[in-house]
Design a protein around this motif. Sequence first.
Motif, PDB file in Angstrom:
ATOM      1  N   VAL B 244       0.846  -1.191   0.000  1.00  0.00           N
ATOM      2  CA  VAL B 244       0.000   0.000   0.000  1.00  0.00           C
ATOM      3  C   VAL B 244       0.880   1.239   0.000  1.00  0.00           C
ATOM      4  N   ARG B 245       0.494   2.224  -0.811  1.00  0.00           N
ATOM      5  CA  ARG B 245       1.242   3.476  -0.865  1.00  0.00           C
ATOM      6  C   ARG B 245       0.283   4.613  -0.509  1.00  0.00           C
ATOM      7  N   ILE B 246       0.731   5.475   0.355  1.00  0.00           N
ATOM      8  CA  ILE B 246      -0.100   6.605   0.770  1.00  0.00           C
ATOM      9  C   ILE B 246       0.434   7.873   0.119  1.00  0.00           C
ATOM     10  N   ARG B 247      -0.456   8.613  -0.526  1.00  0.00           N
ATOM     11  CA  ARG B 247      -0.083   9.910  -1.094  1.00  0.00           C
ATOM     12  C   ARG B 247      -0.855  11.004  -0.397  1.00  0.00           C
ATOM     13  N   SER B 248      -0.249  12.160  -0.327  1.00  0.00           N
ATOM     14  CA  SER B 248      -0.960  13.321   0.207  1.00  0.00           C
ATOM     15  C   SER B 248      -2.030  13.720  -0.797  1.00  0.00           C
ATOM     16  N   SER B 249      -3.177  14.145  -0.295  1.00  0.00           N
ATOM     17  CA  SER B 249      -4.240  14.551  -1.214  1.00  0.00           C
ATOM     18  C   SER B 249      -5.066  15.650  -0.580  1.00  0.00           C
ATOM     19  N   TYR B 250      -6.201  15.905  -1.141  1.00  0.00           N
ATOM     20  CA  TYR B 250      -7.048  16.953  -0.579  1.00  0.00           C
ATOM     21  C   TYR B 250      -8.517  16.587  -0.675  1.00  0.00           C
ATOM     22  N   PHE B 251      -9.203  16.639   0.432  1.00  0.00           N
ATOM     23  CA  PHE B 251     -10.663  16.643   0.465  1.00  0.00           C
ATOM     24  C   PHE B 251     -11.039  17.690   1.501  1.00  0.00           C
ATOM     25  N   PRO B 252     -12.074  18.447   1.228  1.00  0.00           N
ATOM     26  CA  PRO B 252     -12.402  19.522   2.162  1.00  0.00           C
ATOM     27  C   PRO B 252     -12.823  19.013   3.532  1.00  0.00           C
ATOM     28  N   PHE B 253     -13.310  17.775   3.611  1.00  0.00           N
ATOM     29  CA  PHE B 253     -13.836  17.284   4.881  1.00  0.00           C
ATOM     30  C   PHE B 253     -12.842  16.451   5.666  1.00  0.00           C
ATOM     31  N   THR B 254     -11.623  16.315   5.131  1.00  0.00           N
ATOM     32  CA  THR B 254     -10.579  15.645   5.917  1.00  0.00           C
ATOM     33  C   THR B 254      -9.314  16.496   5.889  1.00  0.00           C
ATOM     34  N   GLU B 255      -8.543  16.383   6.940  1.00  0.00           N
ATOM     35  CA  GLU B 255      -7.289  17.132   7.030  1.00  0.00           C
ATOM     36  C   GLU B 255      -6.431  16.477   8.107  1.00  0.00           C
ATOM     37  N   PRO B 256      -5.307  15.899   7.841  1.00  0.00           N
ATOM     38  CA  PRO B 256      -4.742  15.693   6.504  1.00  0.00           C
ATOM     39  C   PRO B 256      -5.574  14.712   5.678  1.00  0.00           C
ATOM     40  N   ILE B 265      -2.329  -5.170  -9.321  1.00  0.00           N
ATOM     41  CA  ILE B 265      -2.646  -6.586  -9.142  1.00  0.00           C
ATOM     42  C   ILE B 265      -2.283  -7.411 -10.365  1.00  0.00           C
ATOM     43  N   VAL B 266      -2.028  -6.754 -11.485  1.00  0.00           N
ATOM     44  CA  VAL B 266      -1.627  -7.499 -12.678  1.00  0.00           C
ATOM     45  C   VAL B 266      -0.110  -7.637 -12.750  1.00  0.00           C
ATOM     46  N   CYS B 267       0.579  -6.498 -12.637  1.00  0.00           N
ATOM     47  CA  CYS B 267       2.027  -6.528 -12.891  1.00  0.00           C
ATOM     48  C   CYS B 267       2.822  -6.488 -11.591  1.00  0.00           C
ATOM     49  N   GLY B 268       2.143  -6.301 -10.458  1.00  0.00           N
ATOM     50  CA  GLY B 268       2.859  -6.261  -9.193  1.00  0.00           C
ATOM     51  C   GLY B 268       3.787  -5.069  -9.065  1.00  0.00           C
ATOM     52  N   GLY B 269       3.567  -4.042  -9.875  1.00  0.00           N
ATOM     53  CA  GLY B 269       4.352  -2.822  -9.713  1.00  0.00           C
ATOM     54  C   GLY B 269       5.342  -2.565 -10.831  1.00  0.00           C
ATOM     55  N   LYS B 270       5.420  -3.498 -11.789  1.00  0.00           N
ATOM     56  CA  LYS B 270       6.390  -3.306 -12.872  1.00  0.00           C
ATOM     57  C   LYS B 270       5.897  -2.315 -13.914  1.00  0.00           C
ATOM     58  N   GLY B 271       4.594  -2.166 -13.990  1.00  0.00           N
ATOM     59  CA  GLY B 271       4.031  -1.287 -15.010  1.00  0.00           C
ATOM     60  C   GLY B 271       3.357  -2.087 -16.099  1.00  0.00           C
ATOM     61  N   CYS B 272       2.065  -1.823 -16.310  1.00  0.00           N
ATOM     62  CA  CYS B 272       1.309  -2.535 -17.342  1.00  0.00           C
ATOM     63  C   CYS B 272       0.148  -1.648 -17.761  1.00  0.00           C
ATOM     64  N   PRO B 273      -0.623  -2.071 -18.770  1.00  0.00           N
ATOM     65  CA  PRO B 273      -1.716  -1.191 -19.201  1.00  0.00           C
ATOM     66  C   PRO B 273      -2.728  -0.900 -18.089  1.00  0.00           C
ATOM     67  N   LEU B 274      -3.013  -1.880 -17.223  1.00  0.00           N
ATOM     68  CA  LEU B 274      -4.021  -1.647 -16.184  1.00  0.00           C
ATOM     69  C   LEU B 274      -3.634  -0.471 -15.291  1.00  0.00           C
ATOM     70  N   CYS B 275      -2.371  -0.427 -14.885  1.00  0.00           N
ATOM     71  CA  CYS B 275      -1.944   0.648 -13.983  1.00  0.00           C
ATOM     72  C   CYS B 275      -1.371   1.818 -14.775  1.00  0.00           C
ATOM     73  N   LYS B 277       1.093   1.918 -16.554  1.00  0.00           N
ATOM     74  CA  LYS B 277       2.554   1.854 -16.425  1.00  0.00           C
ATOM     75  C   LYS B 277       3.104   2.498 -15.159  1.00  0.00           C
ATOM     76  N   THR B 278       2.217   2.869 -14.242  1.00  0.00           N
ATOM     77  CA  THR B 278       2.721   3.491 -13.021  1.00  0.00           C
ATOM     78  C   THR B 278       3.068   2.460 -11.965  1.00  0.00           C
ATOM     79  N   GLY B 279       2.536   1.248 -12.103  1.00  0.00           N
ATOM     80  CA  GLY B 279       2.780   0.234 -11.087  1.00  0.00           C
ATOM     81  C   GLY B 279       1.811   0.315  -9.915  1.00  0.00           C
ATOM     82  N   TRP B 280       1.007   1.365  -9.877  1.00  0.00           N
ATOM     83  CA  TRP B 280       0.099   1.569  -8.743  1.00  0.00           C
ATOM     84  C   TRP B 280      -1.342   1.725  -9.206  1.00  0.00           C
ATOM     85  N   LEU B 281      -2.250   1.264  -8.385  1.00  0.00           N
ATOM     86  CA  LEU B 281      -3.676   1.446  -8.652  1.00  0.00           C
ATOM     87  C   LEU B 281      -4.288   2.235  -7.502  1.00  0.00           C
TER      88      LEU B 281
END
Lengths: 837, 340
Positions: B244-256, B265-275, B277-281
């Motif tokens: 699991v990877r956590i990124r900073s983001s923004y929603f008005p009703f949460t802070e942080p 789940i297809v490439c396990g992080g190597k990069g594929c069309p599903l993700c 090519k980022t490796g993340w979903l």
Amino acid sequence: MKVPIRWLKDYVDFDLSLEALVNRLALAGLEVSGIKHWGVPAPEGLRLGTEDPYPVWDKDKIIIGLVTKVDKHPDADRLKLPTVEYGLGRSITMVTGAPNLAVGDTGQKIILALSGSVLFDGHATPKVLKELKPGKIRGITSDGMVCSGFELGISEDHDGIIILDDDAPVGMPLVDYFGDSIIELDILPNKARCLSMIGVAREVAAMTGGKLKSFEHKPNSFGPAITGKVNVVIQDTSACHRYTASLIENIKVAPSPAFLKRRLHQAGMRPINNIVDITNYVMLEQGQPLHAFDYDVLCSRAKGKTPEIVIRFATKGEKIKTLDGLDREISAETLVIADALGPIAIAGLMGGAETEVTESTSRVMLESANFDFLAIRKAMKSMALPSEAATRFSKGIHPDQVIGGANRALQLMQEFAHGLPAEGRIDCYPFPKPLQVIDFSLAEAKRILGIAIPIEECTKLLTSLEFKVEKVSNEMLRVTAPTHRLDIQVGVADLLEDIARLYGYDKFPETSLSEQLPPVLIDPELDFERKIKDTLVHLGLQETIAYSLTSPEAEAAFLESSKPAYVTLLNPISSERTVMRQSMMASIVSLTQANLKHTECVKLFEVGKVYQKVSGQTLPVEPYKLAIAICGPRNKPFWVEDSSGKNNLNFFDLKGIVEGLASGVHLEKVSFQPGNHPALHPGKSATLLIRDKVAGMFGVLHPKLASTLGLDNHEIIAAEFDLLTLASGLPVRYLSKPVSRFPAALRDIAVVVDQSITGQTVTAEIQAAGGNVLKVARLFDIYQGDRVPAGTKSLAFALSYQADDRTLNDKEVDKLHKKIEDRLKHVLKAQIRGKEV
Amino acid sequence: MSELDSLKNRALDQLGACSDESSLRNWNSQYFGKNGEMLAALKKVSELPPESRKEYGQQANIVKEQLSASYETALKNCLEQAMLKSLETEKLDISLPGMVPPAGKLHLATQTLRDIQSTFAEMGFQVFRSREIEDDEFNFVLLNMPPHHPARDMWDTFHTTDPGLILRTHTSPGQIHVMRKFHPAPIRVILPGMCYRYEAITTRSEIMFHQVEGLVVGTNVSMTDLIGTITAFTRKMFGDSRQVRIRSSYFPFTEPSIEVDMDCIVCGGKGCPLCKKTGWLEIMGAGMVHPEVMKNGGYDPAKYSGFAFGMGPERIAMLRHAIEDIREFWGNDLRFLSQF
């Protein structure tokens, strides 16, 4: 926000690969949604946005050159022969048709591509990459090419070659000169400050520990003071927080230098002239929108008086011709910049045509102002006029930004438009924004974040984002927000966000909830819904979920005329989805019809909501309903048995489903009455009652409706029930019955009764006579026809006699059977058919 | 030879000649049926003089027993032979297709919702449902988005002809409903339900979709609890080796505010069309409940804290089953639905 990496590096040094930068930005809350490359190869593993091929500029072959002469082509009027020097004493002559290179020209810096370069073919659409080959054009050897933006893959411009600035170094590979990657950032509402290169640079600096370079620039000389040359009046200080006016004289309006045009182009803006381009450049750099007015036009409008700039809301019916040449009526909630004669610009949105900077402009009044985000948002909406400036204003900008923006623009105008700024500025800032000071408790940080970040670390992280941090105690910091941050509210929450993201969420441990469990939450309807769905699935039905948006026309035939008022959409996406549905039967019939196009047997149900307005109540009600529809052959054709006798599903299949559902979830007091529903066949429909309350209707779709829907060849049987009414049939508990251990005696009985007598009545009489010992009375045949008298029907039942405490002997069974026969004869005037049955 | 003997011999001869079950049954009714010869012979005893009766009776019974036993044996043998023969001749072509009993299925969205619900139920989360048609107050204002707040641009909204009445754009109004109902008790709920957005319907976007929101409120609830909870959920739903990877983001009703990704789940992080090519979903948005929202729910943010998260079951189902087109969900084509 498009950010060219080279431009970003003007403000911050960082040593990160593009891939790492994109990743770090994403983790910090700046997601990169796309990347465009200018001549540089895309890093491995990072192909965001640019799947399309583009030319990669070969260092040895695509080079900055200097035109030393341009000769005439001996055999073609439109072709020219430029000779280009490209460093180390090398030079080449080639053939070109470029319209912006003329015979006799010399001294232009151009981009030379030598044979072997791979570029977009200038004559092919769609774009194709093609290797440049040496060749002869009309008899003259040409081993190179002077390039246009199109061929280089950086613009759609075919028409002329790129002319570089005079200081472009001859012989330098183009990729070193301006090869670049441009990342496109999705800017979330709390990061509006990153709608500028410097805003992004600040984030990169904080993220990497890099240092932000100084970006404060001022003109180096000034002309006479601005005093007395323009007056500014802010009429509505809640909509305009600050307005500054500067004056710059003696300017020469001309095209911008190549680097400036290029950067605007990279950032997605169109170059116009040096003055307008500089205002846009500064906006992209610093996030502060600016506007340049032709000062002489202002003076002539003032008719000899000192021009007075008034910031006010438009009055009804005011009009303006904007820069884009359109005459616009200004809505009353729109803020305008006006002078004595009327509006000269729509504040924050767009300037007026009359006062715009033209080639003849020599004096400019530069506006650097701060408008309230709300005022601009409303104006943007009512005027339907989005712009780069309006986008920035509408997300909020700190009023302190106006000064840096104005200074930078004046400096650039001095440098690139020969301008001489007047000393000083008019600065109308009636209510300066106070500094945001927050007491930051470490205990509070620990409480919310779950980890204790040391005080030194907090200080370091906040300082890196230019917060001023003062240590009050070992437990407390006093933090002052920088004046480019509008998103920092009272309280520690916003500071925690910055600390957490810079500290790195990857360093946060995973903990399990240790908070006590809450009280039990009981939702009987939810449990009931689950049971209903499971039972119907076991009965062979497929669950569906239809759109809850529909049109009144689509379901009119399914509703009583006295239906409640609709929840109607103000902004529907199509005429088919204008209201929230009231009939689930309508939507499930429509799904059935759609499926019949490809599937023979369709058996569907949905548990969902309908929506009804209630008079005198603001909020509509959203009762849950159960809808069922079935259609098609009862059994799938199968190779084993003869499937010739295709029995279609009929009323009794749906009734069976209802009965199966009722017994499956153990409903009590279930009964049926002849139905009356506008969408159903009057003789083939029933009302379902639960504890004598109507729960809904089911039956064969009314032939007239079926015909309207184009369903003449299909008989759909449909139902809609109210979920809560169904649930009212749930007993608190239901009892089991003991199973008899003694054998059952089976007998059949066939009775002929008047046609008006219902099956239910006959069964009830049989049961009444049979008493406890009659365990089952199952109808297995109905006959009407020649073999029974007209107006009668024959019903045949299979009876099962069984005592709980002994084996029944024949005599007992005979006696009981006789009793049933007698009762039927007596009460229903029934005839008992031949005993041999 | 006595009459009985000749009866016996004749019967046994005939029995021996029976070659199949039906001739055996005929034999049986000839001798033992209502008017059968054996019964007739037994009845004859009454016609005899008294002194002969006893012996005749005994003899007759012996004959009866013998015949009866012979019959049972012959029948048994015959049935056994028949069965053995049938075992040889009755051969099915077992390659022919089977008859699948007509079955119903739950809608894929319901199945996914149930998976999510049961996963959270194991962590003590209960289900709270609330209305779909909301007012502006609950959908925006109480969630820290006053009128014209820039964050409102994040949700394209269906408005109704009743001013202020809208189709909820997210399940977050449920946060206020549940807090107001249960304060000051601790809260641990998921809020599943249908949401609506004013968008063009494409393969990737729908005007109607489910959301499952989660809300935990108490005096001892932190960001690390949030990360632990959603990591546990992700591994339970998608496999226990998920990163699991956590990124900073923004929603008005949460802070942080954070965004939660898992390795593809297809490439396990190597990069594929599903993700892409980022490796993340991207699987959900989350954050610590904003102090203003806590207040609006009736909890003192100085004492209580909370976290919230939200995810789209349809999107999760699309990831799990490689569904390309979100329009399949409300298209309700049986050929699609029956696959799950």
